[in-house]
Write an enzyme that holds these catalytic residues in place. Sequence first.
Site, mmCIF file in Angstrom:
data_model
loop_
_atom_site.group_PDB
_atom_site.id
_atom_site.type_symbol
_atom_site.label_atom_id
_atom_site.label_comp_id
_atom_site.label_asym_id
_atom_site.label_seq_id
_atom_site.Cartn_x
_atom_site.Cartn_y
_atom_site.Cartn_z
ATOM 1 N N CYS A 157 15.084 6.543 -23.174
ATOM 2 C CA CYS A 157 14.146 7.512 -22.474
ATOM 3 C C CYS A 157 12.671 6.533 -22.873
ATOM 4 C CB CYS A 157 13.739 8.681 -22.636
ATOM 5 S SG CYS A 157 13.943 8.736 -24.847
ATOM 6 N N ASP A 163 20.805 6.997 -25.733
ATOM 7 C CA ASP A 163 20.313 5.607 -25.936
ATOM 8 C C ASP A 163 20.963 4.673 -27.028
ATOM 9 O OD1 ASP A 163 20.549 7.782 -28.391
ATOM 10 O OD2 ASP A 163 17.819 8.219 -27.318
ATOM 11 N N CYS A 193 24.936 9.586 -26.232
ATOM 12 C CA CYS A 193 23.739 10.185 -26.755
ATOM 13 C C CYS A 193 22.438 9.608 -26.289
ATOM 14 C CB CYS A 193 22.981 9.972 -28.019
ATOM 15 S SG CYS A 193 24.330 10.468 -29.428
ATOM 16 N N CYS A 221 14.721 9.170 -32.019
ATOM 17 C CA CYS A 221 13.778 8.012 -31.411
ATOM 18 C C CYS A 221 13.720 6.976 -32.365
ATOM 19 C CB CYS A 221 13.330 8.080 -30.019
ATOM 20 S SG CYS A 221 14.296 8.520 -28.878
#
Lengths: 145, 401
Positions: free
Chosen positions: A58, A35, A33, A102
């Site tokens: 990110c 992260d 994915c 996130c």
Amino acid sequence: MYTDKVMEHFSNPRNVGEIEDANGVGTVGNPKCGDIMKITLRIEDEIVKDVKFKTYGCGAAVATSSIATELIKGRTISEALNVTNKAVVEALEGLPPAKIHCSVLAEEAIKSAIADYYRRQGIDPLPIVGCDADCANCGQAAAGH
Amino acid sequence: MHIYADYAATAPLRREALEAMTPWLTDGYGNASSIYRVAREAKRALEDARRSAAASLGVLPEEVYFTSGGTESDNWALKGALELGARQGDEPRERRRHLVTTAIEHPAILQTAQWLERQGMDLTILPVDEAGLVSPERAAAAVGGDTQLVSVMHANNEIGTIQPIEDIFRAVKAKNPQTLCHTDAVQSAGHIPVPWEGADLMSLSAHKMGGPKGIGALVVRRGVRLPAFMHGGGHERGRRSGTENVAGAAGFAAALATGAAEMEREAARLSALRDRLIAALLRIPYSRLTGHPVRRLPGSVSVVFECVEGESLVLGLDMNGVSASSGSACSSGSLDPSHVLLAIGLPHEIAHGSVRFTLGGDISETAVDRIADITARVVAERRAMSPVWDEKAQRPIPFGT
């Protein structure tokens, strides 16, 4: 697309690294994915004395990890468990819709590290944390993870 | 010092283009379709631009249709060709409703192709090899009696790979001479020669070569009866209505002419800078080049770094004054990395670490060396805070250990 607050935390992330004598460690996310967050905690007398993070991801992933460590540092465990992904988004003055996951990851990382702390104490984390915080293997994982 | 290295996204307006445009943004305001003097002057400028663009491209002036840009040209080529094929002949069996394209096309092609499929057309998407090349044999094998259009981009925007479109289209025509061939030459035109001979349709965009944004062209081979796309006042010989963008056409033609005049020298200069940058970036451990090592656009450098996420790398580069881009999931707004990087066989976790530098303008050797130094530093910074990178051993930590 990012708020100034996100960029500020991306540029100057707080609490980066790993605590050598950590007594709670949580790693969530996966490389597929894009992260992964690792949070290490030093908990003493039910208080988060120290917290550090390492994140592969990110700009939003870095910023959410950074602000999450700020939100729980010096707090009690129960206060830390009350930090939701919504609180993380608010503290960053917003995130683009595609980046909300996130903030979910940041919440999961905190819970995962606290669950690990309880397990090390020989205490079942499930009734306290609300789940076993084994996020990598959770069927209810949020936001497509 | 700011270094712009995202010429595949857009290029700054060339001075020649601005100068060609200025008269038609000021005193020459006439509507090119009216009959009085200021209109006639505008019409003349439009047709001069068409002739000039055609000459630069090696096509006929009447084959050039001005559009709003690459996306419109791609939409028109696909939708127009399939509309034509679907009403071919008197018998249903004579109709051609099949479209063939490739897995690495720009979204303007892929999204349009998928829309056509939803309208009942048949769609075949060709795979590419690990360098991003389409095989002419495979393309021909996908073509049948009902294939109306084969669309293959000339050069890829993300990895820079240049397709052998002349071989692909020759193989396609050998299989079915009725099949039309389209190439999206948005990234290549004005930079390298486009072997247009085998194609029937070609999409172009002005702003990728130093022209203005908001104008491009669809080149339609004489004899191809492509239906009208924009309906209205009958501009562009009834095929693309809308008041003519005279200044845009003049700027586009000037950018094409300058590009054609400087092509050989610029391609050689940028290829040398490209190879210098690739060599420097590949000295960073756990990196690899994506796309073809030789058959690639002169200014195109695309690499992946393990244990670094592409968007964070691009933001880190930006903080150090370098503008670049990434095909990572996070920069696309979805959870999947670029369809191009997946199509060349990169696993998700590697594709997330992509960064693309596209060189152009007056970029110097010093600037390129600076890009390499800054990238090495930013990669090291990102890795130092990555939980999947072993900072002591300077290598990746396999996930889950």
